[in-house]
Design a protein around this motif. Sequence first.
Motif, PDB file in Angstrom:
ATOM      1  N   PRO A  93       0.787  -1.228   0.000  1.00  0.00           N
ATOM      2  CA  PRO A  93       0.000   0.000   0.000  1.00  0.00           C
ATOM      3  C   PRO A  93       0.825   1.288   0.000  1.00  0.00           C
ATOM      4  CG  PRO A  93      -0.006  -0.939   2.188  1.00  0.00           C
ATOM      5  CD  PRO A  93       0.703  -1.916   1.294  1.00  0.00           C
ATOM      6  N   ALA A  94       2.112   1.214   0.312  1.00  0.00           N
ATOM      7  CA  ALA A  94       2.936   2.422   0.454  1.00  0.00           C
ATOM      8  C   ALA A  94       2.852   3.381  -0.737  1.00  0.00           C
ATOM      9  CB  ALA A  94       4.387   2.058   0.746  1.00  0.00           C
ATOM     10  N   PRO A  95       2.920   2.914  -1.980  1.00  0.00           N
ATOM     11  CA  PRO A  95       2.843   3.854  -3.099  1.00  0.00           C
ATOM     12  C   PRO A  95       1.480   4.543  -3.226  1.00  0.00           C
ATOM     13  CG  PRO A  95       3.755   1.761  -3.838  1.00  0.00           C
ATOM     14  CD  PRO A  95       3.253   1.567  -2.444  1.00  0.00           C
ATOM     15  N   TRP A  96       0.456   3.961  -2.634  1.00  0.00           N
ATOM     16  CA  TRP A  96      -0.906   4.484  -2.787  1.00  0.00           C
ATOM     17  C   TRP A  96      -1.330   5.398  -1.640  1.00  0.00           C
ATOM     18  CZ3 TRP A  96      -2.330   3.675  -7.500  1.00  0.00           C
ATOM     19  CH2 TRP A  96      -1.779   2.603  -8.180  1.00  0.00           C
ATOM     20  N   LEU A  97      -0.633   5.353  -0.520  1.00  0.00           N
ATOM     21  CA  LEU A  97      -1.040   6.153   0.640  1.00  0.00           C
ATOM     22  C   LEU A  97      -1.068   7.655   0.368  1.00  0.00           C
ATOM     23  CD1 LEU A  97       0.632   4.166   3.536  1.00  0.00           C
ATOM     24  CD2 LEU A  97      -1.762   4.111   2.785  1.00  0.00           C
ATOM     25  N   PRO A  98      -0.152   8.224  -0.411  1.00  0.00           N
ATOM     26  CA  PRO A  98      -0.235   9.662  -0.688  1.00  0.00           C
ATOM     27  C   PRO A  98      -1.554  10.070  -1.359  1.00  0.00           C
ATOM     28  CG  PRO A  98       1.939   8.876  -1.255  1.00  0.00           C
ATOM     29  CD  PRO A  98       1.099   7.654  -0.952  1.00  0.00           C
ATOM     30  N   ALA A  99      -2.175   9.172  -2.099  1.00  0.00           N
ATOM     31  CA  ALA A  99      -3.444   9.504  -2.762  1.00  0.00           C
ATOM     32  C   ALA A  99      -4.542   9.827  -1.754  1.00  0.00           C
ATOM     33  CB  ALA A  99      -3.891   8.350  -3.662  1.00  0.00           C
ATOM     34  N   PHE A 100      -4.419   9.327  -0.538  1.00  0.00           N
ATOM     35  CA  PHE A 100      -5.429   9.602   0.480  1.00  0.00           C
ATOM     36  C   PHE A 100      -5.308  11.011   1.050  1.00  0.00           C
ATOM     37  CE2 PHE A 100      -5.481   5.070   0.085  1.00  0.00           C
ATOM     38  CZ  PHE A 100      -6.811   4.735   0.264  1.00  0.00           C
ATOM     39  N   THR A 101      -4.288  11.762   0.614  1.00  0.00           N
ATOM     40  CA  THR A 101      -4.141  13.148   1.052  1.00  0.00           C
ATOM     41  C   THR A 101      -4.589  14.141  -0.012  1.00  0.00           C
ATOM     42  OG1 THR A 101      -1.858  13.338   0.253  1.00  0.00           O
ATOM     43  CG2 THR A 101      -2.162  12.524   2.489  1.00  0.00           C
ATOM     44  N   TRP A 102      -4.950  13.653  -1.202  1.00  0.00           N
ATOM     45  CA  TRP A 102      -5.400  14.544  -2.278  1.00  0.00           C
ATOM     46  C   TRP A 102      -6.847  14.899  -2.035  1.00  0.00           C
ATOM     47  CZ3 TRP A 102      -3.515  10.698  -6.536  1.00  0.00           C
ATOM     48  CH2 TRP A 102      -2.133  10.615  -6.476  1.00  0.00           C
ATOM     49  N   GLY A 103      -7.197  16.110  -2.254  1.00  0.00           N
ATOM     50  CA  GLY A 103      -8.592  16.514  -2.076  1.00  0.00           C
ATOM     51  C   GLY A 103      -8.803  17.202  -0.747  1.00  0.00           C
ATOM     52  N   PRO A 104     -10.035  17.312  -0.353  1.00  0.00           N
ATOM     53  CA  PRO A 104     -10.344  18.111   0.837  1.00  0.00           C
ATOM     54  C   PRO A 104     -10.016  17.431   2.160  1.00  0.00           C
ATOM     55  CG  PRO A 104     -12.351  17.151  -0.028  1.00  0.00           C
ATOM     56  CD  PRO A 104     -11.246  16.815  -1.007  1.00  0.00           C
ATOM     57  N   PHE A 105      -9.801  16.106   2.172  1.00  0.00           N
ATOM     58  CA  PHE A 105      -9.570  15.392   3.427  1.00  0.00           C
ATOM     59  C   PHE A 105      -8.139  14.881   3.491  1.00  0.00           C
ATOM     60  CE2 PHE A 105     -14.040  14.571   2.199  1.00  0.00           C
ATOM     61  CZ  PHE A 105     -14.636  15.325   3.189  1.00  0.00           C
ATOM     62  N   THR A 106      -7.580  14.856   4.687  1.00  0.00           N
ATOM     63  CA  THR A 106      -6.251  14.288   4.895  1.00  0.00           C
ATOM     64  C   THR A 106      -6.284  13.380   6.113  1.00  0.00           C
ATOM     65  OG1 THR A 106      -5.559  16.174   6.229  1.00  0.00           O
ATOM     66  CG2 THR A 106      -5.045  16.263   3.878  1.00  0.00           C
ATOM     67  N   PRO A 107      -5.473  12.323   6.121  1.00  0.00           N
ATOM     68  CA  PRO A 107      -5.447  11.426   7.274  1.00  0.00           C
ATOM     69  C   PRO A 107      -4.965  12.151   8.532  1.00  0.00           C
ATOM     70  CG  PRO A 107      -4.458  10.365   5.374  1.00  0.00           C
ATOM     71  CD  PRO A 107      -4.663  11.812   5.014  1.00  0.00           C
ATOM     72  N   PRO A 108      -5.544  11.822   9.675  1.00  0.00           N
ATOM     73  CA  PRO A 108      -5.091  12.433  10.928  1.00  0.00           C
ATOM     74  C   PRO A 108      -3.734  11.885  11.339  1.00  0.00           C
ATOM     75  CG  PRO A 108      -6.729  10.742  11.374  1.00  0.00           C
ATOM     76  CD  PRO A 108      -6.633  10.868   9.886  1.00  0.00           C
ATOM     77  N   GLY A 109      -3.052  12.571  12.237  1.00  0.00           N
ATOM     78  CA  GLY A 109      -1.758  12.138  12.725  1.00  0.00           C
ATOM     79  C   GLY A 109      -1.839  10.974  13.696  1.00  0.00           C
ATOM     80  N   SER A 110      -2.948  10.869  14.412  1.00  0.00           N
ATOM     81  CA  SER A 110      -3.157   9.765  15.340  1.00  0.00           C
ATOM     82  C   SER A 110      -4.596   9.264  15.151  1.00  0.00           C
ATOM     83  CB  SER A 110      -2.914  10.196  16.778  1.00  0.00           C
ATOM     84  OG  SER A 110      -3.754  11.262  17.120  1.00  0.00           O
ATOM     85  N   PRO A 111      -4.866   8.010  15.521  1.00  0.00           N
ATOM     86  CA  PRO A 111      -6.202   7.438  15.290  1.00  0.00           C
ATOM     87  C   PRO A 111      -7.305   8.257  15.937  1.00  0.00           C
ATOM     88  CG  PRO A 111      -4.664   5.708  15.892  1.00  0.00           C
ATOM     89  CD  PRO A 111      -3.948   7.034  16.103  1.00  0.00           C
ATOM     90  N   VAL A 112      -8.348   8.474  15.175  1.00  0.00           N
ATOM     91  CA  VAL A 112      -9.547   9.153  15.660  1.00  0.00           C
ATOM     92  C   VAL A 112     -10.459   8.131  16.317  1.00  0.00           C
ATOM     93  CG1 VAL A 112     -11.590  10.455  14.922  1.00  0.00           C
ATOM     94  CG2 VAL A 112      -9.376  10.900  13.856  1.00  0.00           C
ATOM     95  N   GLU A 113     -10.476   6.938  15.749  1.00  0.00           N
ATOM     96  CA  GLU A 113     -11.309   5.837  16.252  1.00  0.00           C
ATOM     97  C   GLU A 113     -10.740   4.530  15.723  1.00  0.00           C
ATOM     98  OE1 GLU A 113     -15.000   7.040  14.598  1.00  0.00           O
ATOM     99  OE2 GLU A 113     -14.456   6.448  12.592  1.00  0.00           O
ATOM    100  N   GLU A 114     -11.153   3.435  16.318  1.00  0.00           N
ATOM    101  CA  GLU A 114     -10.690   2.127  15.874  1.00  0.00           C
ATOM    102  C   GLU A 114     -11.433   1.715  14.608  1.00  0.00           C
ATOM    103  OE1 GLU A 114      -8.113   0.403  17.103  1.00  0.00           O
ATOM    104  OE2 GLU A 114      -7.865   2.188  18.325  1.00  0.00           O
ATOM    105  N   MET A 115     -10.798   0.842  13.844  1.00  0.00           N
ATOM    106  CA  MET A 115     -11.403   0.340  12.624  1.00  0.00           C
ATOM    107  C   MET A 115     -12.432  -0.737  12.952  1.00  0.00           C
ATOM    108  SD  MET A 115      -8.022   0.431  10.220  1.00  0.00           S
ATOM    109  CE  MET A 115      -8.684  -0.680   9.056  1.00  0.00           C
ATOM    110  N   ILE A 116     -13.374  -0.945  12.044  1.00  0.00           N
ATOM    111  CA  ILE A 116     -14.448  -1.917  12.244  1.00  0.00           C
ATOM    112  C   ILE A 116     -13.954  -3.342  12.046  1.00  0.00           C
ATOM    113  CG2 ILE A 116     -16.692  -2.676  11.379  1.00  0.00           C
ATOM    114  CD1 ILE A 116     -16.660   0.069  12.837  1.00  0.00           C
ATOM    115  N   ARG A 117     -13.160  -3.575  11.043  1.00  0.00           N
ATOM    116  CA  ARG A 117     -12.784  -4.951  10.705  1.00  0.00           C
ATOM    117  C   ARG A 117     -12.090  -5.579  11.818  1.00  0.00           C
ATOM    118  NH1 ARG A 117      -7.859  -6.515   7.795  1.00  0.00           N
ATOM    119  NH2 ARG A 117      -6.306  -5.320   8.836  1.00  0.00           N
TER     120      ARG A 117
END
Length: 74
Positions: free
Chosen positions: A50-74
């Motif tokens: 996934p490393a090459p694809w992670l920067p794509a999650f910062t494009w657009g109006p939303f960016t990943p937080p620095g620390s977890p906001v909540e736990e994942m469902i899975r």
Amino acid sequence: MTFTTGEEFWPLGGDDPVASVRAEPVDLLRSLSGRRTHAQIARLSWSADPAPWLPAFTWGPFTPPGSPVEEMIR
């Protein structure tokens, strides 16, 4: 790239995706809307590194937080 959740999938960027990610609907939505860290997004079910694809999650109006906001469902 293809996003998959349950029986639904969304191919992006052409007919021959080089990677795909599978997640629960809520985790995919929250990953795309800035509610999952890069570490959490990397823990989703990826068909490739996934490393090459992670920067794509910062494009657009939303960016990943620095620390977890909540736990994942899975």
